[in-house]
Design a protein around this motif. Structure first.
Motif, PDB file in Angstrom:
ATOM      1  N   VAL A 343      89.385  40.999 -49.384  1.00 34.21           N
ATOM      2  CA  VAL A 343      89.992  41.249 -48.067  1.00 34.21           C
ATOM      3  C   VAL A 343      90.896  42.471 -48.131  1.00 34.21           C
ATOM      4  O   VAL A 343      91.569  42.711 -49.137  1.00 34.21           O
ATOM      5  N   ASP A 344      90.854  43.248 -47.087  1.00 29.97           N
ATOM      6  CA  ASP A 344      91.833  44.323 -46.890  1.00 29.97           C
ATOM      7  C   ASP A 344      92.605  44.004 -45.628  1.00 29.97           C
ATOM      8  O   ASP A 344      92.005  43.583 -44.631  1.00 29.97           O
ATOM      9  N   MET A 345      93.910  44.203 -45.659  1.00 32.15           N
ATOM     10  CA  MET A 345      94.656  44.126 -44.403  1.00 32.15           C
ATOM     11  C   MET A 345      94.852  45.546 -43.899  1.00 32.15           C
ATOM     12  O   MET A 345      95.345  46.414 -44.623  1.00 32.15           O
ATOM     13  N   GLY A 352      95.804  51.733 -40.800  1.00 36.83           N
ATOM     14  CA  GLY A 352      94.804  51.451 -41.836  1.00 36.83           C
ATOM     15  C   GLY A 352      95.343  50.621 -42.990  1.00 36.83           C
ATOM     16  O   GLY A 352      96.412  49.990 -42.883  1.00 36.83           O
ATOM     17  N   GLU A 353      94.612  50.644 -44.097  1.00 38.78           N
ATOM     18  CA  GLU A 353      94.838  49.697 -45.206  1.00 38.78           C
ATOM     19  C   GLU A 353      96.266  49.698 -45.739  1.00 38.78           C
ATOM     20  O   GLU A 353      96.782  50.726 -46.153  1.00 38.78           O
ATOM     21  N   ILE A 354      96.864  48.508 -45.751  1.00 37.35           N
ATOM     22  CA  ILE A 354      98.149  48.351 -46.440  1.00 37.35           C
ATOM     23  C   ILE A 354      98.028  47.350 -47.589  1.00 37.35           C
ATOM     24  O   ILE A 354      98.857  47.341 -48.492  1.00 37.35           O
ATOM     25  N   ILE A 355      96.995  46.494 -47.523  1.00 40.97           N
ATOM     26  CA  ILE A 355      96.808  45.468 -48.556  1.00 40.97           C
ATOM     27  C   ILE A 355      95.349  45.448 -48.980  1.00 40.97           C
ATOM     28  O   ILE A 355      94.452  45.583 -48.149  1.00 40.97           O
ATOM     29  N   GLY A 356      95.121  45.293 -50.288  1.00 45.42           N
ATOM     30  CA  GLY A 356      93.774  45.060 -50.792  1.00 45.42           C
ATOM     31  C   GLY A 356      93.829  43.919 -51.790  1.00 45.42           C
ATOM     32  O   GLY A 356      94.764  43.842 -52.584  1.00 45.42           O
ATOM     33  N   GLY A 357      92.829  43.009 -51.723  1.00 46.31           N
ATOM     34  CA  GLY A 357      92.840  41.906 -52.677  1.00 46.31           C
ATOM     35  C   GLY A 357      91.606  41.053 -52.547  1.00 46.31           C
ATOM     36  O   GLY A 357      90.624  41.459 -51.921  1.00 46.31           O
TER      37      GLY A 357
HETATM   38 MG    MG Z   1      91.898  49.097 -51.444  1.00 43.67          MG
END
Ligand code: MG
Ligand code: 4AD
Length: 430
Positions: A343-345, A352-357
């Motif tokens: 998931v990306d937040m 745009g993207e602030i979290i990736g996990g």
């Molecule tokens: Mg990322």
């Protein structure tokens, strides 16, 4: 008489106090000097009447350059018109060092000039507001995770192997061998999660990003929670709760800073609403309908993230990207083998993207084969593979880039203002 910080003068109305700081700005009119004095905790207007001080002092104040260091003593008076609510009636002014002509004047300067003078630029009100919000976001994040039972377990900075792909590794000599600066604490977090259940690490991370964008630094700070038995839905829930609690805390405690930055807080206030969860395939279809030429299987480009998130007022959680565009450690989706349980937040308003996990591959053989398929050196990952040999469990977590979060919450165009001393492709000084 007490020496006080400007943020505390409200407790000393009517008293004579001493302030130590710097001359921020000055305006004079005949028998009066209005000195803006700053001490890091705030700015106060200190008024000097010609009749109250000796002539030499009055003349010295007229010529005193901006950013000279000073000690002023005077009476705290209520003043409804000033943003602070108080001003100081000066009795004495002592100059510690008369500054040379200060390069940053109140007039407009170009970004390149300001970046070269970052060590001085950080004295300005706007930079204060941003860096105070940054500190609040960090404190809120830690309080949130501590409160959820996550234990801080720091990860190392020198590492023997890549976590997020080999193209952005910074290599460094480590005695007789090479090492890399960490790209993410995740792999160590996984070890810590198998030891403590719920953990997080928080520290600087490094990526040799060779492109100049408004979202990329080469050195940035990441907070990374990781938990045993946490699966994709739980990971999304945690990320959503964490970001909501950070935004609420900033709205509660940093109103005046947000106002100074002229941040429209309406979108931040909407973060109390649920964050939409969007399957990657639906996000691609939505992007195509918005005119993007993205194809199923492609990663989002920076423009895709911008146009997609302009459609939303709250962050969105885009999940199950194709495995091919994601890191080696991601667990495949059993229902759609070409996709990862990740998931990306993406922050709204074009951020745009602030979290990736996501969820991590927990099967020994599958992970072993993925490391080999990514051409990564198996010997450097043998300790990591051990985690799948001794009591492997489903687990996962995410990383939030502090600077990306600060840029969004503050409403800034570029991440370079979100960190005290940004490191970018073309910048390592000051
Ligand atoms: Mg990322
Ligand atoms: O999506 P990323 O690459 O994920 C990871 O590193 C995972 N190992 C984290 C984890 O699951 N524990 O990076 C996570 C976040 C991004 O969403 C972004 O906010 C930030 O780190 N980030 C950067 N921020 C500034 N400059 C860069 N060059 C960044 N690269 C990533």
């Amino acid at each position: 008489m007490p020496t006080v910080h400007i943020e505390d003068v409200h407790r000393h109305e009517g008293e004579t106090v001493t302030l130590r700081g710097w001359l921020y700005n000055r305006r004079s009119s005949g028998k009066l000097h209005f000195l803006q004095v700053r001490d890091g905790s705030g700015v106060i207007q200190a008024v000097m009447f010609k009749g109250d001080v000796d002539e030499a002092m009055f003349d010295a104040a007229r010529r005193l350059p901006q950013e000279s260091s000073i000690i002023v003593t005077g009476t705290v008076k209520r003043d409804e018109r000033s943003p602070l609510g108080y001003e100081l009636g000066i009795q004495t002014l002592e100059v510690l060092q008369e500054a040379e002509e200060y390069p940053i004047s109140p007039k407009e300067h170009g970004v390149a000039f300001l970046m070269e003078n970052r060590h001085l630029w950080m004295r300005s009100r706007r930079q204060h507001a941003i860096l105070r919000i940054r500190a609040e976001i960090i404190a809120a994040t830690r309080d949130f995770l501590d409160g959820e039972g996550y234990l801080l377990v720091d990860a190392p900075i020198f590492t023997p192997a890549a976590c997020e792909g080999t193209t952005t590794l910074f290599e460094t000599q480590y005695f007789s061998r090479m090492a890399y600066l960490t790209q993410s604490g995740q792999l160590y977090n996984e070890a810590a999660a198998m030891a403590f259940g719920r953990v997080y690490c928080f520290g600087p991370t490094f990526r040799a990003e060779k492109s100049k964008t408004r979202r990329h630094l080469t050195e940035f700070w990441m907070v990374e929670p990781e938990a045993a038995f946490l699966e994709l839905d739980g990971i999304m829930d945690l990320a959503e709760r964490m970001v909501r609690s950070i935004v609420e805390r900033v709205l509660e405690r940093r109103q005046s800073e947000l106002r100074l930055l002229e941040r429209d807080i309406a979108p931040l206030e909407r973060c109390t609403e649920p964050f939409p969860r969007v399957d990657y395939a639906d996000a691609v279809a939505q992007l195509q309908s918005l005119g993007s030429d993205i194809q199923y299987g492609d990663d989002f480009g920076a423009d895709d993230e911008t146009i997609l998130t302009q459609q939303y007022d709250t962050p969105i959680l885009v999940h199950r990207y194709p495995r091919d565009i994601k890191a080696f450690y991601m667990k495949g989706d059993p229902e759609r083998p070409d996709r990862a349980l990740c998931v990306d937040m993406l922050a709204p308003e074009g951020y745009g993207e602030i979290i990736g996990g996501g969820q991590r591959e927990d099967d020994y053989q599958t992970l072993h084969d993925a490391i080999a398929a990514h051409d990564l050196p198996l010997e450097a990952f043998s300790w990591y593979l051990d985690l799948r040999r001794y009591g492997s469990v489903p687990h996962g977590g995410f990383g939030m880039g502090i600077e990306r979060a600060v840029a969004w919450i503050c409403g800034l165009h570029h991440v370079r203002e979100t960190i005290p001393f940004p490191r970018m492709l073309d910048r390592i000084i000051p």
